[in-house]
Design a protein around this motif. Structure first.
Motif, mmCIF file in Angstrom:
data_model
loop_
_atom_site.group_PDB
_atom_site.id
_atom_site.type_symbol
_atom_site.label_atom_id
_atom_site.label_comp_id
_atom_site.label_asym_id
_atom_site.label_seq_id
_atom_site.Cartn_x
_atom_site.Cartn_y
_atom_site.Cartn_z
ATOM 1 N N SER A 122 0.815 -1.206 0.053
ATOM 2 C CA SER A 122 0.011 -0.025 -0.007
ATOM 3 C C SER A 122 0.836 1.285 0.001
ATOM 4 C CB SER A 122 -0.950 -0.021 1.015
ATOM 5 O OG SER A 122 -1.826 -0.880 1.062
ATOM 6 N N ARG A 143 -13.645 4.872 0.161
ATOM 7 C CA ARG A 143 -12.810 4.780 -0.881
ATOM 8 C C ARG A 143 -13.072 5.815 -1.758
ATOM 9 N NH1 ARG A 143 -13.396 2.243 -5.449
ATOM 10 N NH2 ARG A 143 -11.793 2.052 -7.010
ATOM 11 N N THR A 168 -7.760 5.739 4.266
ATOM 12 C CA THR A 168 -7.991 4.271 4.706
ATOM 13 C C THR A 168 -9.528 4.453 5.247
ATOM 14 O OG1 THR A 168 -7.307 2.517 6.204
ATOM 15 C CG2 THR A 168 -7.371 4.906 7.083
ATOM 16 N N GLN A 172 -10.886 -1.053 4.052
ATOM 17 C CA GLN A 172 -9.316 -1.340 3.916
ATOM 18 C C GLN A 172 -8.847 -2.189 4.896
ATOM 19 O OE1 GLN A 172 -10.728 1.666 3.245
ATOM 20 N NE2 GLN A 172 -9.554 2.718 1.665
ATOM 21 N N ARG A 176 -10.039 -5.456 2.264
ATOM 22 C CA ARG A 176 -9.725 -4.747 1.131
ATOM 23 C C ARG A 176 -10.240 -5.681 -0.148
ATOM 24 N NH1 ARG A 176 -3.938 -1.713 -0.138
ATOM 25 N NH2 ARG A 176 -4.612 -0.808 -2.022
ATOM 26 N N THR A 207 -4.632 0.364 10.578
ATOM 27 C CA THR A 207 -4.131 0.635 9.431
ATOM 28 C C THR A 207 -2.419 0.611 9.536
ATOM 29 O OG1 THR A 207 -5.983 1.788 8.685
ATOM 30 C CG2 THR A 207 -3.991 2.166 7.421
#
Length: 218
Positions: A122, A143, A168, A172, A176, A207
């Motif tokens: 990522s 997103r 994020t 995610q 994802r 994240t």
């Protein structure tokens, strides 16, 4: 496009907490600034690697995305594909490995060697911190979709566009690319209905733990 009449009638409620929005924006500015400073060495290394593999191609890739209330903006990423990737997309649509309005292909032939690495970790998303500073994106949120994806949205799906998109979000950190379009929409709408500073912090922390992993990314 989903044909779900019941969901068309199900409209979520969105709270307008001004103090939350102000604090969230401050966190975005501070977080993005710190991120750019501390990750600058990664920016440099990735930029050099991209240029070594493809000297003639650009380092960054920009793409029109749809933000809050349908407003379009230019989103930035490290380039992870060949320079004519958009032109080759039409030939690959039949191999789409996800559902709904998104396109995902695990072994996409357009992805470069360095591109496979930055996408898996990522790292290709890091330039979006610039979008956060500009106010086009937030650290946490749904997103941002492509215009062609939004063209296939139902009224229910378009509720994803009620808030500022994020780098994020629940999608995610929940799997994802292993999660289909319908599940992604449900996660985004859950976030929109329950958004809070505590939830944002939980998503950011998770994240960070997943950042150097490869779970669900391709």
């Amino acid at each position: 496009m989903r044909e779900d009449v019941d969901k068309e009638e199900n409209v979520i409620s969105v709270s307008n907490n001004m103090s939350y929005e102000i604090i969230k924006r401050l966190i975005d500015i501070i977080g993005a600034s710190i991120g750019i400073i501390f990750l600058s060495i990664i920016f440099l290394i990735v930029s050099i690697a991209i240029k070594i593999e493809d000297p003639k191609g650009p380092i960054f890739f920009s793409q029109i995305r749809v933000g809050k209330n349908g407003k379009e903006f230019k989103m930035y990423k490290f380039r992870s594909m060949v320079t004519d990737a958009e032109e080759k997309l039409e030939q690959l649509l039949q191999f789409n490995e996800t559902t709904g309005a998104m396109f995902k292909m695990k072994y996409d032939p357009r992805v470069t060697k360095i591109g496979r690495f930055v996408r898996k970790t990522s790292i290709d998303e890091l330039p979006q911190l610039l979008n956060v500073l500009r106010g086009e994106m937030s650290l946490v949120g749904p997103r941002p979709p492509l215009p062609r994806e939004v063209d296939l949205y139902t009224k229910y799906d378009k509720q994803r566009l009620l808030v500022t998109p994020g780098c994020t979000g629940l999608w995610q950190i929940s799997g994802r690319s292993n999660i289909g379009f319908t599940q992604m929409v449900e996660l985004d709408l859950f976030y929109i209905e329950h958004k809070s500073l505590l939830l944002d912090m939980k998503i950011i922390l998770k994240t960070c733990f997943l950042f150097l992993g490869s779970k669900g990314a391709f």
